[in-house]
Design an enzyme around this catalytic site. Structure first.
Site, mmCIF file in Angstrom:
data_model
loop_
_atom_site.group_PDB
_atom_site.id
_atom_site.type_symbol
_atom_site.label_atom_id
_atom_site.label_comp_id
_atom_site.label_asym_id
_atom_site.label_seq_id
_atom_site.Cartn_x
_atom_site.Cartn_y
_atom_site.Cartn_z
ATOM 1 N N HIS A 80 8.101 2.349 -4.653
ATOM 2 C CA HIS A 80 6.546 1.538 -4.706
ATOM 3 C C HIS A 80 6.591 1.132 -4.561
ATOM 4 O O HIS A 80 5.568 0.704 -3.152
ATOM 5 C CB HIS A 80 5.283 2.980 -4.816
ATOM 6 C CG HIS A 80 4.572 2.917 -4.823
ATOM 7 N ND1 HIS A 80 3.398 3.807 -5.607
ATOM 8 C CD2 HIS A 80 3.579 2.644 -4.084
ATOM 9 C CE1 HIS A 80 2.676 3.300 -5.042
ATOM 10 N NE2 HIS A 80 2.384 2.613 -4.401
ATOM 11 N N GLU B 31 1.853 -3.184 -0.847
ATOM 12 C CA GLU B 31 2.446 -4.012 -1.424
ATOM 13 C C GLU B 31 2.616 -5.375 -1.822
ATOM 14 O O GLU B 31 2.269 -6.322 -2.786
ATOM 15 C CB GLU B 31 3.745 -3.205 -1.945
ATOM 16 C CG GLU B 31 4.219 -1.596 -1.778
ATOM 17 C CD GLU B 31 2.979 -1.238 -3.003
ATOM 18 O OE1 GLU B 31 2.933 -2.171 -5.062
ATOM 19 O OE2 GLU B 31 1.655 -0.531 -3.272
ATOM 20 N N HIS C 49 0.307 -6.295 -4.698
ATOM 21 C CA HIS C 49 1.367 -6.971 -6.287
ATOM 22 C C HIS C 49 1.563 -7.911 -5.603
ATOM 23 O O HIS C 49 1.990 -8.997 -6.766
ATOM 24 C CB HIS C 49 1.999 -6.168 -6.347
ATOM 25 C CG HIS C 49 0.766 -4.632 -6.862
ATOM 26 N ND1 HIS C 49 0.485 -4.173 -7.413
ATOM 27 C CD2 HIS C 49 0.830 -3.050 -6.280
ATOM 28 C CE1 HIS C 49 0.158 -3.134 -7.540
ATOM 29 N NE2 HIS C 49 -0.011 -2.356 -6.545
#
Length: 234
Positions: free
Chosen positions: A84, A126, A130
């Site tokens: 993930h 992502e 992040h």
């Protein structure tokens, strides 16, 4: 006269009470601001990573139940645990969207990651949320994800799950601890929804060594048992 004075006194008390409430709220806000990590959303300034491994069959069943459109990872390929994300974390809380707009991500990088993160949308998201907080440029960040994933051995019993399996979250944690020397229960946790196992999350330091983290436990699954749907095609 007495009632008039009493009324005035009551209004004064209410006014003072409201002032105290507002002052307390402002103080709390100021306290929260002070408590907020001073590095908040500064790229590269964080304490450790969380590697999140999603149980793909659960994701696909939940997507189907919500009536969502078909997802790339929910096609014919038999995905089990997929990445993930690799999330920079503070000891309390986490940074996100550390560069707006995020630096453009080369599509060759996206293509190279589809074996671990089977959807371009997931990879772009992502990176934006992040990856920009890692302090790394795009290629280095996704190389770090690949190294982090390579450092984790998936327990044998979850590699080719052909039938639905009922598990206790603690049982899954123990299986990962047993399969990965150096990993402790303090560095791994399981998340779930109402009925299914969702993810296994593992804490790693910046050198991708296992490390304990209290933050993980606060978001762990609290159910006694959950289901792991079988791998598609199993």
């Amino acid at each position: 006269m007495f009632h008039s004075r009493l009324h005035s006194f009551s209004r004064l008390v209410i006014s003072l009470s409201l002032s105290l409430v507002v002052a307390a709220g402002l103080a709390a806000f100021a306290g929260d601001a002070r408590a907020q990590d001073k590095r908040q959303n500064a790229p590269g300034e964080f304490d450790f990573y969380v590697l999140a491994l999603s149980w793909s069959p659960s994701f696909c069943e939940e997507t189907a139940e919500r009536g969502g459109r078909s997802h790339m990872q929910c096609g014919g390929r038999p995905y089990a645990f997929v990445v993930h994300g690799l999330w920079p974390q503070y000891e309390n809380g986490f940074p996100e969207y550390c560069q707006r707009p995020a630096p453009r991500l080369n599509r060759n990088i996206v293509s190279s990651m589809l074996d671990l993160m089977p959807a371009p949308g997931l990879i772009f998201n992502e990176w934006d949320k992040h990856g920009t907080c890692s302090g790394l440029e795009g290629r280095s960040y996704f190389e770090t994800i690949r190294k982090a994933r390579a450092a984790i051995k998936i327990p044998a019993e979850y590699l080719d799950l052909s039938q639905a399996k009922t598990v206790a979250p603690a049982e899954v944690e123990e299986a990962f601890v047993k399969a990965n020397p150096g990993l402790s229960n303090a560095a791994v946790s399981v998340t779930c929804n109402r009925t299914r196992l969702s993810e296994v999350r593992i804490c790693l330091n910046k050198d991708l060594q296992f490390r304990a983290c209290d933050e993980l436990e606060r978001r762990a699954c609290r159910r006694d048992q959950v289901t792991m749907p079988p791998i598609r095609g199993g």
